[in-house]
Motif scaffolding. Structure first.
Motif, PDB file in Angstrom:
ATOM      1  N   SER A   1       7.811   9.922   4.486  1.00 58.61           N
ATOM      2  CA  SER A   1       7.708  10.801   3.322  1.00 58.61           C
ATOM      3  C   SER A   1       8.463  10.167   2.164  1.00 58.61           C
ATOM      4  O   SER A   1       9.477   9.480   2.370  1.00 58.61           O
ATOM      5  N   GLN A   2       7.971  10.437   0.982  1.00 56.49           N
ATOM      6  CA  GLN A   2       8.662   9.923  -0.210  1.00 56.49           C
ATOM      7  C   GLN A   2       9.953  10.697  -0.402  1.00 56.49           C
ATOM      8  O   GLN A   2       9.982  11.916  -0.298  1.00 56.49           O
ATOM      9  N   ILE A   3      10.996   9.972  -0.656  1.00 54.08           N
ATOM     10  CA  ILE A   3      12.322  10.602  -0.824  1.00 54.08           C
ATOM     11  C   ILE A   3      12.493  11.044  -2.261  1.00 54.08           C
ATOM     12  O   ILE A   3      12.067  10.462  -3.177  1.00 54.08           O
TER      13      ILE A   3
ATOM     14  N   THR B   1       3.867   5.526  -5.609  1.00 54.16           N
ATOM     15  CA  THR B   1       4.121   5.335  -7.043  1.00 54.16           C
ATOM     16  C   THR B   1       2.913   5.674  -7.907  1.00 54.16           C
ATOM     17  O   THR B   1       3.032   6.436  -8.863  1.00 54.16           O
ATOM     18  N   HIS B   2       1.755   5.113  -7.575  1.00 57.76           N
ATOM     19  CA  HIS B   2       0.579   5.267  -8.432  1.00 57.76           C
ATOM     20  C   HIS B   2      -0.268   6.485  -8.087  1.00 57.76           C
ATOM     21  O   HIS B   2      -0.814   7.139  -8.978  1.00 57.76           O
ATOM     22  N   LEU B   3      -0.394   6.776  -6.801  1.00 59.56           N
ATOM     23  CA  LEU B   3      -1.252   7.888  -6.387  1.00 59.56           C
ATOM     24  C   LEU B   3      -0.470   9.171  -6.140  1.00 59.56           C
ATOM     25  O   LEU B   3      -1.063  10.214  -5.895  1.00 59.56           O
ATOM     26  N   LYS B   4       0.853   9.082  -6.178  1.00 60.62           N
ATOM     27  CA  LYS B   4       1.753  10.239  -6.084  1.00 60.62           C
ATOM     28  C   LYS B   4       1.653  10.998  -4.766  1.00 60.62           C
ATOM     29  O   LYS B   4       1.888  12.197  -4.712  1.00 60.62           O
ATOM     30  N   PHE B   5       1.301  10.290  -3.677  1.00 56.18           N
ATOM     31  CA  PHE B   5       1.319  10.930  -2.374  1.00 56.18           C
ATOM     32  C   PHE B   5       2.765  11.201  -1.978  1.00 56.18           C
ATOM     33  O   PHE B   5       3.670  10.439  -2.312  1.00 56.18           O
TER      34      PHE B   5
ATOM     35  N   CYS C   1       0.831  -1.207   0.000  1.00 50.66           N
ATOM     36  CA  CYS C   1       0.000   0.000   0.000  1.00 50.66           C
ATOM     37  C   CYS C   1       0.866   1.257   0.000  1.00 50.66           C
ATOM     38  O   CYS C   1       0.543   2.238  -0.671  1.00 50.66           O
ATOM     39  N   LYS C   2       1.960   1.231   0.749  1.00 53.20           N
ATOM     40  CA  LYS C   2       2.879   2.376   0.761  1.00 53.20           C
ATOM     41  C   LYS C   2       3.434   2.616  -0.640  1.00 53.20           C
ATOM     42  O   LYS C   2       3.403   3.748  -1.146  1.00 53.20           O
ATOM     43  N   GLU C   3       3.910   1.560  -1.283  1.00 52.14           N
ATOM     44  CA  GLU C   3       4.459   1.692  -2.637  1.00 52.14           C
ATOM     45  C   GLU C   3       3.394   2.170  -3.615  1.00 52.14           C
ATOM     46  O   GLU C   3       3.658   3.019  -4.467  1.00 52.14           O
TER      47      GLU C   3
END
Length: 167
Positions: free
Chosen positions: A165-167, A119-123, A113-115
């Motif tokens: 947070s996404q790096i 990746t797909h939802l751009k959170f 879900c994190k990925e």
């Protein structure tokens, strides 16, 4: 509809037909010990309907976790909008029936879900809202890469907020 797959799991949208299987999970006292009370059949039905609305409105929600080998529904995991101290957040939430604890299923589903969220939802940021005494959920959050950020009162109760947070 399958949303994603992992090595051992199918993660898919809930359907009305899932009601008896999900209710077996949500009505279990031990599985739901960090909620105010186990769910009634009506509350489980409302929960499925609310997530089906989220799929349409938000493009995400809490999804069914099913074992690939048997197709058994063992819990839920997904991405849900929450408000924490006035700020809109996206939570990675998860529940796994007690009969399937300690097999890494919650971690496997939460990582997927994190990925998917990044990746797909751009959170850019994801959180988990965790009862301070829920040590198993804290372990899952840490394995998924979330770190304790703060404590906050949510749902009229003190919770810990873990974030990544996404790096």
């Amino acid at each position: 509809m399958n949303v994603m797959e992992t090595k051992r799991l199918h993660i898919r949208e809930f359907t009305r037909g899932d009601l008896p299987f999900l209710h077996a999970i949500f009505s279990d006292q031990e599985t739901m010990q960090y909620y105010p009370a186990p769910f009634t059949i009506e509350k489980t039905q409302e929960w499925i309907a609310r997530n089906q609305e989220r799929y349409t409105r938000d493009g995400h929600g809490l999804w069914a976790i099913c074992l690939k080998d048997t197709n058994e529904l063992i819990g839920d995991c997904g991405l849900v909008k929450q408000v924490v101290e006035g700020r809109s957040e996206i939570e990675i939430g998860y529940h796994v029936h007690k009969n399937h604890w300690s097999h890494g299923y919650a971690t496997e589903a939460a990582i997927a879900c994190k990925e998917f969220g990044f990746t797909h939802l751009k959170f850019k940021r994801l959180i988990s809202i965790i009862d301070p005494s829920n040590e198993a959920s804290i372990r899952v959050a840490k394995k998924v890469g979330l770190c304790k950020e703060k404590e906050a009162v949510i749902f009229n109760k003190l919770h810990m907020i873990y974030s990544v947070s996404q790096i």
